[in-house]
Scaffold this active site. Structure first.
Site, PDB file in Angstrom:
ATOM      1  N   ASN A   7      28.553   7.865  77.753  1.00 57.39           N
ATOM      2  CA  ASN A   7      28.282   8.509  76.457  1.00 57.39           C
ATOM      3  C   ASN A   7      27.866   9.939  76.756  1.00 57.39           C
ATOM      4  OD1 ASN A   7      26.910   9.640  74.231  1.00 57.39           O
ATOM      5  ND2 ASN A   7      26.520   7.621  73.364  1.00 57.39           N
ATOM      6  N   GLU A  34      30.742   9.309  71.839  1.00 55.15           N
ATOM      7  CA  GLU A  34      30.084  10.450  71.181  1.00 55.15           C
ATOM      8  C   GLU A  34      30.702  11.782  71.614  1.00 55.15           C
ATOM      9  OE1 GLU A  34      26.171  10.404  69.252  1.00 55.15           O
ATOM     10  OE2 GLU A  34      25.525   9.334  71.046  1.00 55.15           O
ATOM     11  N   ASP A 145      28.935   2.305  75.043  1.00 60.82           N
ATOM     12  CA  ASP A 145      27.529   2.376  74.634  1.00 60.82           C
ATOM     13  C   ASP A 145      27.321   1.275  73.605  1.00 60.82           C
ATOM     14  OD1 ASP A 145      25.067   2.863  73.576  1.00 60.82           O
ATOM     15  OD2 ASP A 145      25.470   4.944  73.002  1.00 60.82           O
ATOM     16  N   ASN A 147      24.477   0.100  72.535  1.00 53.48           N
ATOM     17  CA  ASN A 147      23.243   0.246  71.758  1.00 53.48           C
ATOM     18  C   ASN A 147      22.514  -1.097  71.623  1.00 53.48           C
ATOM     19  OD1 ASN A 147      22.515   2.963  71.045  1.00 53.48           O
ATOM     20  ND2 ASN A 147      24.371   3.069  69.784  1.00 53.48           N
ATOM     21  N   ASP A 216      24.225   0.817  78.083  1.00 59.24           N
ATOM     22  CA  ASP A 216      25.652   1.070  78.335  1.00 59.24           C
ATOM     23  C   ASP A 216      26.130  -0.011  79.301  1.00 59.24           C
ATOM     24  OD1 ASP A 216      26.121   4.083  77.218  1.00 59.24           O
ATOM     25  OD2 ASP A 216      24.101   3.835  78.047  1.00 59.24           O
ATOM     26  N   ASP A 245      21.958  12.350  77.393  1.00 60.48           N
ATOM     27  CA  ASP A 245      20.832  11.417  77.569  1.00 60.48           C
ATOM     28  C   ASP A 245      21.293  10.088  78.186  1.00 60.48           C
ATOM     29  OD1 ASP A 245      22.152  11.102  75.139  1.00 60.48           O
ATOM     30  OD2 ASP A 245      20.329  10.875  73.949  1.00 60.48           O
ATOM     31  N   HIS A 246      22.613   9.859  78.233  1.00 54.94           N
ATOM     32  CA  HIS A 246      23.170   8.676  78.904  1.00 54.94           C
ATOM     33  C   HIS A 246      23.772   9.087  80.248  1.00 54.94           C
ATOM     34  CE1 HIS A 246      23.432   6.012  75.207  1.00 54.94           C
ATOM     35  NE2 HIS A 246      23.267   7.194  74.664  1.00 54.94           N
TER      36      HIS A 246
END
Length: 258
Positions: A7, A34, A145, A147, A216, A245-246
């Site tokens: 991501n 994303e 991802d 989530n 992930d 951030d991933h």
DNA sequence: ATGGCCAACACAGTTGGA
């Protein structure tokens, strides 16, 4: 064969990092989430110059998914056919002998949000679609991802996260149901270090303090899981300047018998 | 102290992320 997922939280910002990463990690296919780009703005030529073909489905500002591949990409499908949804969260394609599904699961925001109800509907549609896909495709990988942090050991502070989105029982049940269809969590197929995460909050020095989540994932159909040699989280890109951030997850598969 | 950061959109401050 190596497959990976990342991501990137805006491909516009992260394209140089993706190209650098691919030069150092020449995986056969990389799934991105994303991208946050409309298709007309997708950096197709830059990626092709790096030796990768590409399939993508994006929209303005939010979401957006792509598959980058060193090999020919066949039978591209965008989004879940059984869910009426304008959000671009899923793209699937066949690469060599593997059906690759790249997904950006909804976040859900909070348990009392409409977005959480949408997440549960999306998860239900994904489950029934994947079940049918597994009957069609012998070798299927679901990367992305999710989530969802499947277990407490995937959460830096389970008590602090209890009752929140990403760890709620219905979300974890959806993850378990994917496993129950005959899929394996590639990361957990091997011995792994404790406190292994794929996402860290930008705030509070989350990465330096390893306050993260493992959200992930790479799920493999049984026949692909039998070929699985390794699955690792590559934390290096999280140390970049202006990181996502991933961070990426990579799986290595043995060549299929011919 | 329940926010701190980051990206997009737009060009200030809001929204969404997780």
């Amino acid at each position: 064969m190596q497959l990976a997922t990342w991501n990137v939280n805006s491909l516009k910002v992260r394209l140089p990092q993706v190209l650098t990463w691919l030069a150092e990690n020449p995986v056969d296919a990389l799934c991105l989430q994303e991208t946050k780009l409309e298709d007309v703005n997708f950096p197709q030529h830059e990626i092709e110059e790096a030796g990768y073909r590409v399939a993508f489905a994006g929209q303005k500002t939010y979401n957006g998914v792509a598959i980058l591949s060193k090999h020919e990409i066949h039978d591209i499908q965008v989004n879940l056919p059984n869910l009426d949804d304008p959000q671009k969260r899923l793209i699937a394609a066949t690469i060599n002998d593997v059906r690759v599904v790249c997904a950006y699961f909804p976040n859900g925001q909070s348990l009392d949000s409409d977005k959480y109800q949408y997440k549960l509907r999306w998860l239900e549609a994904l489950q029934s679609w994947i079940k049918a896909q597994l009957a069609t495709y012998h070798s299927l990988a679901l990367l992305g991802d999710y989530n969802i942090a499947p277990e407490d050991r995937d959460v830096h502070d389970p008590k602090a996260w209890a009752g929140q989105v990403l760890v709620s029982p219905p979300e974890r049940a959806a993850f378990e149901q994917l496993l129950g269809m005959g899929m394996k969590d590639a990361f957990r197929a091997f011995e792994q270090p404790d406190k292994a995460f794929t996402w860290w909050d930008y705030r509070m020095n989350g990465f330096k303090r390893n306050l993260g989540l493992r959200i992930d994932h790479i799920l493999l159909s049984n026949s692909l899981a039998e070929r699985c040699l390794q699955c690792v989280i590559d934390v290096a890109p999280r140390r970049n300047e202006r990181p996502s951030d991933h961070t990426p997850v990579i799986v290595t598969l043995s060549d299929s018998a011919r």
